[in-house]
Design a protein around this motif. Structure first.
Motif, PDB file in Angstrom:
ATOM      1  N   PRO A  84     -84.268   2.173  14.387  1.00 26.51           N
ATOM      2  CA  PRO A  84     -83.201   1.182  14.153  1.00 26.51           C
ATOM      3  C   PRO A  84     -83.749  -0.242  14.028  1.00 26.51           C
ATOM      4  N   ILE A  85     -83.348  -0.903  12.955  1.00 27.43           N
ATOM      5  CA  ILE A  85     -83.663  -2.315  12.740  1.00 27.43           C
ATOM      6  C   ILE A  85     -82.332  -3.019  12.515  1.00 27.43           C
ATOM      7  N   LYS A  86     -82.091  -4.071  13.289  1.00 24.63           N
ATOM      8  CA  LYS A  86     -80.824  -4.786  13.192  1.00 24.63           C
ATOM      9  C   LYS A  86     -81.070  -6.284  13.174  1.00 24.63           C
ATOM     10  N   SER A  87     -80.185  -7.003  12.495  1.00 27.57           N
ATOM     11  CA  SER A  87     -80.258  -8.462  12.517  1.00 27.57           C
ATOM     12  C   SER A  87     -78.915  -9.010  12.975  1.00 27.57           C
ATOM     13  N   TYR A  88     -78.996 -10.070  13.754  1.00 29.22           N
ATOM     14  CA  TYR A  88     -77.824 -10.681  14.381  1.00 29.22           C
ATOM     15  C   TYR A  88     -77.860 -12.191  14.210  1.00 29.22           C
ATOM     16  N   LEU A  89     -76.707 -12.805  14.345  1.00 23.80           N
ATOM     17  CA  LEU A  89     -76.610 -14.236  14.595  1.00 23.80           C
ATOM     18  C   LEU A  89     -76.297 -14.363  16.079  1.00 23.80           C
ATOM     19  N   ALA A  90     -77.137 -15.079  16.793  1.00 21.58           N
ATOM     20  CA  ALA A  90     -76.980 -15.250  18.233  1.00 21.58           C
ATOM     21  C   ALA A  90     -76.524 -16.680  18.515  1.00 21.58           C
ATOM     22  N   HIS A  91     -75.367 -16.806  19.115  1.00 21.81           N
ATOM     23  CA  HIS A  91     -74.799 -18.119  19.441  1.00 21.81           C
ATOM     24  C   HIS A  91     -74.959 -18.377  20.944  1.00 21.81           C
ATOM     25  N   PRO A  92     -75.643 -19.460  21.311  1.00 16.86           N
ATOM     26  CA  PRO A  92     -75.793 -19.785  22.729  1.00 16.86           C
ATOM     27  C   PRO A  92     -74.561 -20.502  23.273  1.00 16.86           C
ATOM     28  N   HIS A  93     -74.417 -20.482  24.588  1.00 19.21           N
ATOM     29  CA  HIS A  93     -73.425 -21.349  25.216  1.00 19.21           C
ATOM     30  C   HIS A  93     -73.874 -22.795  24.995  1.00 19.21           C
ATOM     31  N   SER A  94     -72.963 -23.718  25.030  1.00 20.15           N
ATOM     32  CA  SER A  94     -73.250 -25.125  24.765  1.00 20.15           C
ATOM     33  C   SER A  94     -74.408 -25.630  25.623  1.00 20.15           C
TER      34      SER A  94
ATOM     35  N   LEU B 288     -81.644 -13.306  15.071  1.00 16.85           N
ATOM     36  CA  LEU B 288     -82.330 -12.339  15.923  1.00 16.85           C
ATOM     37  C   LEU B 288     -82.517 -11.051  15.141  1.00 16.85           C
ATOM     38  N   VAL B 289     -83.759 -10.566  15.078  1.00 20.90           N
ATOM     39  CA  VAL B 289     -84.066  -9.284  14.448  1.00 20.90           C
ATOM     40  C   VAL B 289     -84.634  -8.385  15.529  1.00 20.90           C
ATOM     41  N   THR B 290     -84.063  -7.191  15.648  1.00 20.61           N
ATOM     42  CA  THR B 290     -84.541  -6.237  16.645  1.00 20.61           C
ATOM     43  C   THR B 290     -85.056  -4.985  15.956  1.00 20.61           C
ATOM     44  N   GLU B 291     -86.071  -4.379  16.561  1.00 26.20           N
ATOM     45  CA  GLU B 291     -86.623  -3.127  16.053  1.00 26.20           C
ATOM     46  C   GLU B 291     -86.946  -2.243  17.246  1.00 26.20           C
TER      47      GLU B 291
ATOM     48  N   ILE C 230     -77.955 -11.486  29.304  1.00 26.19           N
ATOM     49  CA  ILE C 230     -78.449 -12.851  29.090  1.00 26.19           C
ATOM     50  C   ILE C 230     -77.289 -13.841  29.231  1.00 26.19           C
ATOM     51  N   ASN C 231     -77.352 -14.671  30.254  1.00 25.51           N
ATOM     52  CA  ASN C 231     -76.268 -15.612  30.562  1.00 25.51           C
ATOM     53  C   ASN C 231     -76.099 -16.718  29.524  1.00 25.51           C
ATOM     54  N   SER C 232     -77.174 -17.103  28.849  1.00 29.90           N
ATOM     55  CA  SER C 232     -77.083 -18.193  27.874  1.00 29.90           C
ATOM     56  C   SER C 232     -76.522 -17.717  26.530  1.00 29.90           C
ATOM     57  N   LEU C 233     -76.335 -16.408  26.363  1.00 32.93           N
ATOM     58  CA  LEU C 233     -75.813 -15.848  25.117  1.00 32.93           C
ATOM     59  C   LEU C 233     -74.294 -15.830  25.141  1.00 32.93           C
ATOM     60  N   LYS C 234     -73.689 -16.554  24.204  1.00 28.24           N
ATOM     61  CA  LYS C 234     -72.230 -16.624  24.116  1.00 28.24           C
ATOM     62  C   LYS C 234     -71.685 -15.527  23.206  1.00 28.24           C
ATOM     63  N   LEU C 235     -72.324 -15.336  22.041  1.00 31.22           N
ATOM     64  CA  LEU C 235     -71.831 -14.393  21.047  1.00 31.22           C
ATOM     65  C   LEU C 235     -73.005 -13.820  20.274  1.00 31.22           C
ATOM     66  N   LEU C 236     -72.975 -12.524  20.039  1.00 27.81           N
ATOM     67  CA  LEU C 236     -73.984 -11.851  19.237  1.00 27.81           C
ATOM     68  C   LEU C 236     -73.269 -11.109  18.126  1.00 27.81           C
ATOM     69  N   ALA C 237     -73.467 -11.556  16.885  1.00 29.48           N
ATOM     70  CA  ALA C 237     -72.773 -10.976  15.737  1.00 29.48           C
ATOM     71  C   ALA C 237     -73.755 -10.177  14.884  1.00 29.48           C
ATOM     72  N   LEU C 238     -73.512  -8.878  14.760  1.00 28.61           N
ATOM     73  CA  LEU C 238     -74.349  -8.025  13.932  1.00 28.61           C
ATOM     74  C   LEU C 238     -74.148  -8.384  12.472  1.00 28.61           C
ATOM     75  N   VAL C 239     -75.256  -8.632  11.776  1.00 30.37           N
ATOM     76  CA  VAL C 239     -75.207  -8.976  10.368  1.00 30.37           C
ATOM     77  C   VAL C 239     -75.579  -7.762   9.522  1.00 30.37           C
ATOM     78  N   SER C 240     -76.597  -7.032   9.953  1.00 33.69           N
ATOM     79  CA  SER C 240     -77.070  -5.884   9.207  1.00 33.69           C
ATOM     80  C   SER C 240     -77.791  -4.933  10.155  1.00 33.69           C
ATOM     81  N   GLY C 241     -77.646  -3.657   9.909  1.00 34.27           N
ATOM     82  CA  GLY C 241     -78.351  -2.680  10.714  1.00 34.27           C
ATOM     83  C   GLY C 241     -78.597  -1.419   9.917  1.00 34.27           C
ATOM     84  N   PHE C 242     -79.776  -0.826  10.092  1.00 35.09           N
ATOM     85  CA  PHE C 242     -80.056   0.445   9.444  1.00 35.09           C
ATOM     86  C   PHE C 242     -81.082   1.201  10.254  1.00 35.09           C
TER      87      PHE C 242
END
Length: 79
Positions: free
Chosen positions: A2-12, A41-44, A61-73
């Protein structure tokens, strides 16, 4: 694998903490945006089990507000 890419939004105000937290995870590669409070963020991982463990790590992870999957395969391993 699995390889996935995300947009990771931190808390302010927590972008640097999020960069450090994600950088410490072996299966993660990050690229901070230059002009926004967002990280790419790209994970493998090797298999679905490792993917599930990674997901659990990311959820703590406390500093992570939102993790949005962009692509995964999932690519099969060549033996």
């Amino acid at each position: 694998m699995p390889i996935k890419s995300y947009l990771a939004h931190p808390h302010s105000g927590k972008k640097e903490q999020l960069i450090q937290a994600l950088s410490s995870i072996e299966q993660c590669e990050i690229m901070p945006a230059q002009n926004k409070e967002v990280l790419i963020l790209v994970t493998e991982t090797e298999n679905e089990s490792e993917e599930n463990l990674l997901k659990e790590k990311l959820e703590t992870i406390n500093s992570l507000k939102l993790l949005a999957l962009v692509s995964g395969f999932n690519t099969p391993k060549n033996n």
